[in-house]
Design a protein around this motif. Structure first.
Motif, mmCIF file in Angstrom:
data_model
loop_
_atom_site.group_PDB
_atom_site.id
_atom_site.type_symbol
_atom_site.label_atom_id
_atom_site.label_comp_id
_atom_site.label_asym_id
_atom_site.label_seq_id
_atom_site.Cartn_x
_atom_site.Cartn_y
_atom_site.Cartn_z
ATOM 1 N N LYS A 154 9.441 15.731 -4.344
ATOM 2 C CA LYS A 154 8.979 14.801 -5.368
ATOM 3 C C LYS A 154 8.645 13.445 -4.753
ATOM 4 C CE LYS A 154 11.378 16.950 -9.247
ATOM 5 N NZ LYS A 154 12.385 16.771 -10.324
ATOM 6 N N GLU A 155 7.754 12.754 -5.418
ATOM 7 C CA GLU A 155 7.383 11.417 -4.981
ATOM 8 C C GLU A 155 8.590 10.486 -5.093
ATOM 9 O OE1 GLU A 155 3.495 10.151 -4.615
ATOM 10 O OE2 GLU A 155 4.218 11.878 -3.503
ATOM 11 N N TYR A 156 8.696 9.554 -4.150
ATOM 12 C CA TYR A 156 9.775 8.580 -4.234
ATOM 13 C C TYR A 156 9.531 7.710 -5.466
ATOM 14 C CZ TYR A 156 13.265 5.183 -2.999
ATOM 15 O OH TYR A 156 14.365 4.364 -3.028
ATOM 16 N N PRO A 157 10.554 7.476 -6.285
ATOM 17 C CA PRO A 157 10.327 6.823 -7.588
ATOM 18 C C PRO A 157 9.917 5.352 -7.525
ATOM 19 C CG PRO A 157 12.682 7.175 -7.192
ATOM 20 C CD PRO A 157 11.942 7.926 -6.114
ATOM 21 N N ASP A 158 10.173 4.666 -6.408
ATOM 22 C CA ASP A 158 9.835 3.242 -6.333
ATOM 23 C C ASP A 158 8.755 3.010 -5.282
ATOM 24 O OD1 ASP A 158 9.656 0.533 -6.314
ATOM 25 O OD2 ASP A 158 11.647 0.158 -5.476
ATOM 26 N N PRO A 159 7.487 3.056 -5.670
ATOM 27 C CA PRO A 159 6.397 2.889 -4.712
ATOM 28 C C PRO A 159 6.297 1.486 -4.128
ATOM 29 C CG PRO A 159 5.518 2.913 -6.934
ATOM 30 C CD PRO A 159 6.985 3.247 -7.041
ATOM 31 N N GLU A 160 7.078 0.548 -4.696
ATOM 32 C CA GLU A 160 7.006 -0.838 -4.238
ATOM 33 C C GLU A 160 7.948 -1.127 -3.077
ATOM 34 O OE1 GLU A 160 4.822 -3.226 -5.763
ATOM 35 O OE2 GLU A 160 4.062 -1.314 -6.502
ATOM 36 N N VAL A 161 8.690 -0.115 -2.626
ATOM 37 C CA VAL A 161 9.761 -0.369 -1.663
ATOM 38 C C VAL A 161 9.252 -0.959 -0.345
ATOM 39 C CG1 VAL A 161 9.757 1.958 -0.679
ATOM 40 C CG2 VAL A 161 11.877 0.631 -0.692
ATOM 41 N N GLN A 162 7.998 -0.653 0.026
ATOM 42 C CA GLN A 162 7.423 -1.210 1.264
ATOM 43 C C GLN A 162 6.405 -2.313 0.986
ATOM 44 O OE1 GLN A 162 5.772 2.346 3.019
ATOM 45 N NE2 GLN A 162 7.612 2.773 4.221
ATOM 46 N N ARG A 163 6.301 -2.739 -0.244
ATOM 47 C CA ARG A 163 5.207 -3.630 -0.654
ATOM 48 C C ARG A 163 5.125 -4.909 0.160
ATOM 49 N NH1 ARG A 163 0.458 -3.017 -2.776
ATOM 50 N NH2 ARG A 163 1.391 -1.335 -3.988
ATOM 51 N N ASP A 164 6.260 -5.423 0.602
ATOM 52 C CA ASP A 164 6.259 -6.705 1.312
ATOM 53 C C ASP A 164 6.176 -6.569 2.827
ATOM 54 O OD1 ASP A 164 6.448 -8.095 -1.098
ATOM 55 O OD2 ASP A 164 8.641 -7.984 -1.102
ATOM 56 N N ARG A 165 6.027 -5.353 3.322
ATOM 57 C CA ARG A 165 5.921 -5.153 4.768
ATOM 58 C C ARG A 165 4.577 -5.689 5.268
ATOM 59 N NH1 ARG A 165 8.001 -4.405 9.046
ATOM 60 N NH2 ARG A 165 7.296 -2.372 9.743
ATOM 61 N N VAL A 166 4.623 -6.462 6.351
ATOM 62 C CA VAL A 166 3.408 -7.056 6.908
ATOM 63 C C VAL A 166 3.425 -6.919 8.426
ATOM 64 C CG1 VAL A 166 2.112 -9.193 7.256
ATOM 65 C CG2 VAL A 166 3.147 -8.719 5.022
ATOM 66 N N LEU A 167 2.335 -6.384 8.989
ATOM 67 C CA LEU A 167 2.107 -6.431 10.431
ATOM 68 C C LEU A 167 0.864 -7.272 10.673
ATOM 69 C CD1 LEU A 167 4.071 -3.902 10.511
ATOM 70 C CD2 LEU A 167 2.773 -3.223 12.542
ATOM 71 N N THR A 168 0.916 -8.136 11.647
ATOM 72 C CA THR A 168 -0.248 -8.955 11.985
ATOM 73 C C THR A 168 -1.194 -8.173 12.889
ATOM 74 O OG1 THR A 168 0.752 -9.871 13.978
ATOM 75 C CG2 THR A 168 1.192 -11.013 11.892
ATOM 76 N N LEU A 169 -2.428 -8.655 12.992
ATOM 77 C CA LEU A 169 -3.385 -8.033 13.904
ATOM 78 C C LEU A 169 -2.885 -8.119 15.337
ATOM 79 C CD1 LEU A 169 -6.777 -9.278 12.403
ATOM 80 C CD2 LEU A 169 -5.630 -7.077 12.037
ATOM 81 N N GLU A 170 -2.196 -9.212 15.663
ATOM 82 C CA GLU A 170 -1.662 -9.376 17.017
ATOM 83 C C GLU A 170 -0.598 -8.323 17.315
ATOM 84 O OE1 GLU A 170 -3.793 -12.790 15.780
ATOM 85 O OE2 GLU A 170 -2.045 -11.867 14.801
#
Length: 245
Positions: free
Chosen positions: A11-27
């Motif tokens: 089943k799909e994980y119930p909270d799709p926002e769990v990674q929402r704030d993850r950020v990788l820069t181009l560098e």
């Protein structure tokens, strides 16, 4: 086989926002190439793309095929050898140069006047052009539109908060009658922060549903030994074909 079915039906994980704030820069992405942390590269190409190639191309000749966040994907050579014109965009100049070297292709490079600091690398035959810049800057280069898009390792690599902007840019580059082949990954995002990031089915529908018909072509268990270090115990790849409504 029972285990495989269980993974594919997970089943799909119930909270799709769990990674929402993850950020990788181009560098940070550029550094992955320098430090050789490129486990996402597939030297033999993508098995599901091979399997569904006819569905994707639909008999088209001389198509323009776009590879967003292309890395050094060997499939770019496949499409060029089939007579299609390939365009990719990649932030790592190292990745682009490795593509041409490893495929034994001579190439030229030139600055992109519309995007300061950016370059385009072109095969001597002129059928492969790889732009070294941010995908979000690419439309400024006034490139022509595309018949086909192969999105593997792209949507799953974009920062989750940038997905809507990413899809808007890529779909703005499509021609009438386009086919967009999309590979996404499903796993427990509470155990691994990404990238590649978890993209739930509902997110695919939200991002593409207003402009595209969406068809899931296949789901496969792609768990490998290396994934154990991510702290997960399953990972499923899903292949979608998105076509114009």
């Amino acid at each position: 086989m029972e285990g495989t079915r269980t993974f594919l039906d997970v089943k799909e994980y119930p909270d799709p926002e769990v990674q929402r704030d993850r950020v990788l820069t181009l560098e940070e992405w550029q550094e992955k190439w320098v430090s050789r942390k490129i486990g996402f590269h597939q030297e033999q190409g993508h098995k599901l793309l091979k399997k569904h190639l006819d569905t994707f191309l639909k008999g088209g000749n001389g198509l323009r095929v776009f590879f967003p966040l292309c890395g050094k994907a060997v499939e770019m050579k496949w499409f060029a050898d089939l007579g299609h014109s390939v365009v990719g965009v990649e932030i790592s100049e190292l990745g682009i140069r490795e593509f041409f070297t490893e495929q034994n292709l001579s190439y030229s490079e030139e600055p992109i006047t519309e995007i300061p600091g950016a370059k385009v690398f072109k095969s001597s035959k002129g059928n492969i052009s790889l732009y070294c810049c941010s995908l979000f800057d690419l439309p400024r280069a006034n490139i022509d539109k595309f018949d086909r898009i192969w999105d593997r390792g792209a949507l799953v690599a974009v920062n989750p908060g940038d997905r809507e902007r990413y899809v808007d840019v890529v779909l703005s580059l499509t021609r009438k009658g386009f086919h967009y082949l999309l590979a996404i990954l499903s796993y427990d995002p509470t155990k691994y922060a990404g990238p590649p990031f978890y993209v739930p089915d509902a997110e695919v529908k939200k991002l593409f549903g207003s402009l595209c018909n969406i068809h899931c072509l296949e789901k496969v268990d792609v768990f490998e030994e290396r994934h154990k270090s991510w702290g997960i115990d399953y990972i499923v790849e899903k292949l979608y074909l998105c076509t114009e409504k």
